[in-house]
Design a protein around this motif. Structure first.
Motif, PDB file in Angstrom:
ATOM      1  N   ALA A   1       0.817  -1.212   0.000  1.00 14.19           N
ATOM      2  CA  ALA A   1       0.000   0.000   0.000  1.00 14.19           C
ATOM      3  C   ALA A   1       0.851   1.262   0.000  1.00 14.19           C
ATOM      4  N   THR A   2       2.063   1.218   0.561  1.00 15.26           N
ATOM      5  CA  THR A   2       2.905   2.412   0.593  1.00 15.26           C
ATOM      6  C   THR A   2       3.704   2.598  -0.691  1.00 15.26           C
ATOM      7  N   GLN A   3       3.766   1.604  -1.563  1.00 11.20           N
ATOM      8  CA  GLN A   3       4.560   1.726  -2.774  1.00 11.20           C
ATOM      9  C   GLN A   3       4.120   2.890  -3.673  1.00 11.20           C
ATOM     10  N   PRO A   4       2.828   3.052  -4.000  1.00  5.33           N
ATOM     11  CA  PRO A   4       2.434   4.214  -4.798  1.00  5.33           C
ATOM     12  C   PRO A   4       2.747   5.538  -4.099  1.00  5.33           C
ATOM     13  N   ARG A   5       2.589   5.551  -2.778  1.00  7.26           N
ATOM     14  CA  ARG A   5       2.893   6.772  -2.019  1.00  7.26           C
ATOM     15  C   ARG A   5       4.369   7.127  -2.151  1.00  7.26           C
ATOM     16  N   GLU A   6       5.242   6.148  -1.953  1.00 13.81           N
ATOM     17  CA  GLU A   6       6.683   6.396  -2.051  1.00 13.81           C
ATOM     18  C   GLU A   6       7.068   6.817  -3.464  1.00 13.81           C
ATOM     19  N   HIS A   7       6.439   6.186  -4.457  1.00 15.51           N
ATOM     20  CA  HIS A   7       6.713   6.534  -5.851  1.00 15.51           C
ATOM     21  C   HIS A   7       6.295   7.978  -6.131  1.00 15.51           C
ATOM     22  N   LEU A   8       5.126   8.360  -5.667  1.00 19.67           N
ATOM     23  CA  LEU A   8       4.657   9.738  -5.840  1.00 19.67           C
ATOM     24  C   LEU A   8       5.616  10.735  -5.193  1.00 19.67           C
ATOM     25  N   VAL A   9       6.064  10.435  -3.995  1.00 23.97           N
ATOM     26  CA  VAL A   9       6.982  11.334  -3.282  1.00 23.97           C
ATOM     27  C   VAL A   9       8.298  11.450  -4.049  1.00 23.97           C
ATOM     28  N   SER A  10       8.826  10.340  -4.534  1.00 22.86           N
ATOM     29  CA  SER A  10      10.096  10.362  -5.277  1.00 22.86           C
ATOM     30  C   SER A  10       9.985  11.175  -6.562  1.00 22.86           C
ATOM     31  N   VAL A  11       8.896  10.964  -7.305  1.00 22.24           N
ATOM     32  CA  VAL A  11       8.688  11.702  -8.549  1.00 22.24           C
ATOM     33  C   VAL A  11       8.489  13.188  -8.248  1.00 22.24           C
TER      34      VAL A  11
END
Length: 194
Positions: A2-12
């Motif tokens: 569940a945190t993977q999209p969140r982390e991806h959004l933050v990185s981008v």
């Protein structure tokens, strides 16, 4: 998962904010670059400001950990104090250098009551405290004052490098810092540095 999209959004978002600024980077650009749906973004972040804060937190953690790792490679405390300038200089020569994200964010969010501005202030406080701890380890009598001088020199060199693309700013700041450190050590410790 569940945190993977969140982390991806933050990185981008972090990459885009660094490169283009906070106000100039729209949500649509972040969604396009990340490949994440709008409803996914708003499931993790209530607003763009929340995404900005998450990006700043990530940058703070990564930057301070990297700074400490690199500085701690030096042999003695006085060398570590000066190594801060070498590490910043190395950072400024990387293709990912767009200036200090925290200086840039505090300029774009200049209201001191803004949570974004407040977090930028906290980042600077934490870096200053780290430098003060280095000065304490080096037995510097006025460690708080010296840490404040270091931050002024470092931030000035960051801005000078960002604005003028000068490759000498951190070397010049380091030379000033070395003179300050030598004076401090001679006054209180009777030790010289190389």
């Amino acid at each position: 998962m569940a945190t993977q999209p969140r982390e991806h959004l933050v990185s981008v978002a972090l990459k885009l904010f660094h490169q283009y600024g906070f106000h100039a980077t729209g949500i649509d650009k972040i969604l396009s670059e990340s490949g994440v749906a709008k409803n996914t973004l708003y499931r993790h972040f209530k607003s763009k400001d929340e995404l900005i804060l998450a990006s700043l937190r990530k940058q703070d953690e990564e930057f301070r950990n990297w700074l400490m790792r690199e500085v701690e490679k030096r042999n003695n405390a006085a060398d570590r104090l000066l190594a801060v300038f070498d590490v910043y200089d190395e950072w400024s020569r990387s293709p990912a250098f767009f200036g200090c994200m925290f200086i840039n964010a505090s300029a774009e969010f200049s209201n001191p009551d803004s949570p974004i501005h407040a977090f930028c202030k906290e980042h600077k406080r934490l870096v200053t405290r780290y430098i003060q701890n280095l000065a304490n380890t080096a037995n510097i009598f006025a460690s708080e004052r010296l840490a404040t001088y270091w931050i002024l020199l470092l931030d000035g060199a960051v801005i000078s490098t960002q604005v003028s693309s000068s490759s000498l700013s951190f070397q010049q700041a380091r030379a000033i810092a070395k003179n300050l450190l030598q004076s401090e050590l001679e006054t209180h410790c009777k030790v010289s540095i190389g």
